[in-house]
Enzyme design. Structure first.
Site, PDB file in Angstrom:
ATOM      1  N   GLY A  61      -6.396   7.959  -6.938  1.00 15.06           N
ATOM      2  CA  GLY A  61      -6.594   9.367  -7.231  1.00 15.06           C
ATOM      3  C   GLY A  61      -6.186  10.182  -6.014  1.00 15.06           C
ATOM      4  N   ALA A  62      -5.314  11.166  -6.212  1.00 12.73           N
ATOM      5  CA  ALA A  62      -4.700  11.858  -5.076  1.00 12.73           C
ATOM      6  C   ALA A  62      -5.711  12.437  -4.089  1.00 12.73           C
ATOM      7  CB  ALA A  62      -3.755  12.949  -5.584  1.00 12.73           C
ATOM      8  N   ARG A  98       1.123   5.048  -0.218  1.00 18.11           N
ATOM      9  CA  ARG A  98       1.511   5.491  -1.564  1.00 18.11           C
ATOM     10  C   ARG A  98       2.335   6.763  -1.400  1.00 18.11           C
ATOM     11  NH1 ARG A  98      -2.338   4.999  -6.624  1.00 18.11           N
ATOM     12  NH2 ARG A  98      -0.285   4.677  -7.546  1.00 18.11           N
ATOM     13  N   GLN A 205      -6.973   3.210 -16.250  1.00 15.17           N
ATOM     14  CA  GLN A 205      -7.920   4.086 -15.557  1.00 15.17           C
ATOM     15  C   GLN A 205      -8.737   4.929 -16.516  1.00 15.17           C
ATOM     16  OE1 GLN A 205      -4.614   3.765 -14.766  1.00 15.17           O
ATOM     17  NE2 GLN A 205      -4.235   4.259 -12.616  1.00 15.17           N
ATOM     18  N   ASP A 246      -0.969  14.473  -9.015  1.00 17.75           N
ATOM     19  CA  ASP A 246      -0.731  13.832  -7.726  1.00 17.75           C
ATOM     20  C   ASP A 246       0.179  14.669  -6.840  1.00 17.75           C
ATOM     21  OD1 ASP A 246      -1.735  10.720  -7.611  1.00 17.75           O
ATOM     22  OD2 ASP A 246      -1.453  11.455  -9.647  1.00 17.75           O
ATOM     23  N   ASN A 256       2.067  13.351 -12.390  1.00 17.82           N
ATOM     24  CA  ASN A 256       0.761  12.736 -12.642  1.00 17.82           C
ATOM     25  C   ASN A 256       1.004  11.353 -13.240  1.00 17.82           C
ATOM     26  OD1 ASN A 256      -2.173  13.016 -12.599  1.00 17.82           O
ATOM     27  ND2 ASN A 256      -2.068  13.021 -14.831  1.00 17.82           N
ATOM     28  N   LYS A 257      -0.072  10.653 -13.507  1.00 19.32           N
ATOM     29  CA  LYS A 257       0.009   9.273 -13.992  1.00 19.32           C
ATOM     30  C   LYS A 257       0.992   9.149 -15.158  1.00 19.32           C
ATOM     31  CE  LYS A 257      -1.586   6.394 -12.638  1.00 19.32           C
ATOM     32  NZ  LYS A 257      -0.943   5.425 -11.681  1.00 19.32           N
TER      33      LYS A 257
END
Length: 355
Positions: A61-62, A98, A205, A246, A256-257
């Site tokens: 998670g950012a 990351r 998630q 993110d 995002n994801k």
């Protein structure tokens, strides 16, 4: 149910993604890969170990990895020699853990600037100064999440069914959450809310983490396969979607994801609002649009195996991008602690710089 082994968690909750212990010598991380089956914490004592934990998604998670990286810089300060050069090496290791989440880069840069400013102090005072800076980053993230939640909750109707993707809750932040912060704030305002959580393949998630958080909070949640969302939109069962981010580019494109772009496209097709909730530290005004965002490619095993069982033929090629980019034209609003903008209407994030 266990409680975090920390006397005064900044998260303000009985569980927390990341906390620096009072002696500034180690960091607690909730081992998210083992949820929901097992709730336990791992202890991190070096910047290098923290970087591996971020890469391996012990913490994810950012905003949360930004906080974790800041605490990793505190751990580095305890042994960095020569100090500034050692801190520069630690910063580089953490930055590489990351690449997509801009919060991580922002937090490490802020901590390195603080390290340079206190380089002339003795070791004890340097560590104390960096620990306070990292805890300030953590406190600011919790406060930002609360502000984002209040702002976003105003746009959630009473009785709404909300779709979310991945996990943007307390587990992904310093505490409270961004997308789940909006949902929590709506519930706290007395609104009757129910949530549909995409399972969010390949790392699940949504199924493992979002459902775990919401169930603990007593917020009704239904987990669906990612591929079921389109059918539920067609049946009129989803009123809006809210997700985290993110990285957000200057023009309002949102990384995002993986799978988020599909959710946004479904919202657009079915005329449902698609909202993004993220702290200002996720906004990258140096990034003109989504085409400039580096998308992390993760290892194939996340797709090829379920536990120890292979589910993909060994000869098959695998692509495993961790994120996708949703174009700004699909985004009804971006909620930050500085305020909200509506990219669909041409509003720009730079307007919030005055806030």
């Amino acid at each position: 149910m266990t409680k975090i082994p920390h006397p005064h968690p900044i998260s303000g909750a009985e569980y927390s993604a990341v906390e620096l212990m009072l002696d500034d010598a180690e960091v607690l991380l909730l081992e998210q890969r083992d949820l929901p089956e097992r709730e336990h914490y791992v202890r991190i004592q070096s910047a290098e170990t923290m970087a591996r934990a971020i890469t391996d998604m012990v913490v994810r998670g950012a905003p949360a990895i930004g906080v974790a990286a800041a605490y990793g810089m505190v751990l580095a300060a305890r042994s960095a020699e020569p100090f500034v050069e050692g801190m520069r090496r630690a910063a580089q290791v953490l930055r590489q853990s990351r690449p997509t989440a801009v919060n991580l880069m922002w937090a490490v840069d802020r901590m390195f600037a603080r390290a340079e400013a206190v380089a002339g102090l003795g070791q004890f005072d340097r560590v104390a100064a960096l620990a306070e800076e990292a805890r300030t980053i953590h406190r600011q993230d919790v406060a930002s999440c609360a502000a984002i939640g209040r702002l976003g909750a105003e746009r959630v109707p009473d009785g709404a069914t909300v779709l979310t993707h991945c996990n943007a809750g307390a587990l992904a932040t310093g505490g409270y959450g961004t997308a789940l912060g909006v949902i929590r704030a709506a519930r706290d305002a007395g609104k009757r809310i129910q949530v549909i959580a995409d399972e969010t393949r390949p790392y699940l998630q949504g199924a493992r983490l979002t459902a775990w958080e919401l169930a603990r909070d007593g917020i009704p949640v239904t987990v669906i396969a990612d591929s079921a969302a389109a059918s539920l939109f067609a049946k009129g069962r989803i009123d809006l979607a809210v997700v985290g981010a993110d990285r957000i580019a200057e023009n309002g494109d949102v990384a995002n994801k993986i799978g988020t772009y599909g959710v946004a496209a479904l919202c657009h097709l079915h005329e449902r609002p698609f909202f993004v909730a993220a702290p200002w530290s996720t906004v990258d005004l140096e990034c003109a649009d989504g085409s400039a965002i580096e998308i992390e490619e993760r290892g194939p095993r996340e797709l090829t195996h379920l536990g120890e069982r292979a589910v993909v033929p060994a000869s098959a090629r695998v692509e495993n991008p961790a994120f996708d980019v949703t174009p700004a034209r699909f985004v009804a609003a971006i909620f930050t602690e500085r305020g909200a903008v509506a990219p669909q209407r041409g509003e720009t994030l730079r307007a919030l710089l005055r806030s």
